[in-house]
Scaffold this active site. Structure first.
Site, PDB file in Angstrom:
ATOM      1  N   VAL A  45       2.593  -1.157   7.017  1.00 38.68           N
ATOM      2  CA  VAL A  45       3.695  -0.885   6.094  1.00 38.68           C
ATOM      3  C   VAL A  45       3.426  -1.539   4.741  1.00 38.68           C
ATOM      4  O   VAL A  45       3.695  -0.951   3.687  1.00 38.68           O
ATOM      5  CB  VAL A  45       5.035  -1.354   6.688  1.00 38.68           C
ATOM      6  CG1 VAL A  45       6.170  -1.174   5.698  1.00 38.68           C
ATOM      7  CG2 VAL A  45       5.326  -0.561   7.965  1.00 38.68           C
ATOM      8  N   TYR A  46       2.873  -2.736   4.753  1.00 37.24           N
ATOM      9  CA  TYR A  46       2.471  -3.388   3.505  1.00 37.24           C
ATOM     10  C   TYR A  46       1.461  -2.503   2.767  1.00 37.24           C
ATOM     11  O   TYR A  46       1.581  -2.273   1.558  1.00 37.24           O
ATOM     12  CB  TYR A  46       1.874  -4.756   3.816  1.00 37.24           C
ATOM     13  CG  TYR A  46       1.360  -5.500   2.608  1.00 37.24           C
ATOM     14  CD1 TYR A  46       2.225  -6.219   1.795  1.00 37.24           C
ATOM     15  CD2 TYR A  46       0.002  -5.497   2.298  1.00 37.24           C
ATOM     16  CE1 TYR A  46       1.753  -6.915   0.691  1.00 37.24           C
ATOM     17  CE2 TYR A  46      -0.481  -6.190   1.197  1.00 37.24           C
ATOM     18  CZ  TYR A  46       0.398  -6.891   0.400  1.00 37.24           C
ATOM     19  OH  TYR A  46      -0.086  -7.571  -0.696  1.00 37.24           O
TER      20      TYR A  46
END
Length: 263
Positions: free
Chosen positions: A167-168
């Site tokens: 997600v980062y």
């Protein structure tokens, strides 16, 4: 008679005469950038969530002869971001350059194991935050300096599949797209927009990842041609150049600063 001009013995700093706004400036790359930008001649406003860290870096810059102030800012809050940028204009009368470095990490691991609440935080800070900041900064540059430059902090983790930080990495890939779109949109006005994509950099975020997954830094260094991690100042140096007039024909780029990791 020799009319060749005598070379000046005084070299202006990269950012002399400019006002710089920096997010995530309380520690890591942002704090290193604040110190560097001030040494390079900028008046700086530091923004982050933790006032004690901001105050310490601000006082350090002032003690070294620089001009600095600080403002508490939550990148996930639109009103907070606008107020921070407005404070920069109130304090210094203009905005020339901005370094959108603030971010948050995620617990490392497969995407199906990440709690939805963590997904929301990463998305709000690492994706929406730079969008909010750029929107406010463009308005401030237009209203004051007229022309300027913005640099966003991305990551080499955005350039390929990222199973440990999915997600980062996705949020940072979105920042790459925002950077490119902003460069095309605001280039005709004289506002350049670029990003730096750091590789392995010795920040608190990286050390936290290494604690969660021991050996992470060692493995990344083994894959890096330069054989080591970067110090935060090395990423700040790249951002300073992109914000300076010496990069006057550079816009819309995502500059890898990764020791050759993705070469």
């Amino acid at each position: 008679m020799n009319n060749t001009p005598t070379p000046s013995t005084t070299t202006a700093g990269l950012l002399t005469g400019k006002v710089a706004f920096i997010t995530g400036a309380g520690r890591g790359i942002g704090a290193a950038a604040a110190r560097l930008f001030a040494r390079e001649g900028a008046r700086v406003l530091l923004a982050a969530r933790t006032e004690t860290q901001l105050k310490a870096v601000t006082e350090e810059i002032r003690a070294a002869g620089g001009t600095a102030g600080h403002v508490v800012c939550d990148l996930a809050d639109a009103a907070s971001v606008r107020a921070a940028v407005d404070r920069c204009v109130e304090l210094y009368g203009r905005l020339d350059v901005a370094f959108n470095n603030g971010a948050t990490g995620q617990p490392p691991g497969p995407m199906d194991q990440l709690p939805e609440a963590d997904f929301d935080v990463v998305s709000a800070v690492d994706f929406k935050g730079p969008w909010l900041a750029m929107t406010a900064e463009v308005a401030a540059i237009r209203a004051t300096a007229g022309r300027g430059a913005i640099v966003n902090t991305s990551s080499v983790g955005s350039l390929t599949g990222n199973p440990q930080l999915p997600v980062y990495g996705a949020a940072k890939r979105a920042v790459n797209s925002l950077t490119e779109s902003a460069a095309v949109t605001y280039g005709p006005e004289g506002i350049r927009v670029n990003a730096v994509a750091p590789g392995t950099t010795l920040t608190e975020m990286l050390h936290a990842w290494d604690e969660e997954v021991p050996g992470t830094i060692e493995q990344l260094n083994l894959r890096t041609p330069l054989g080591r991690a970067a110090e935060p100042k090395e990423i700040a140096e790249a951002a300073a150049w992109l914000l300076s007039d010496r990069a006057s024909y550079v816009t819309g780029t995502v500059l890898r600063v990764d020791g050759g990791l993705f070469a």
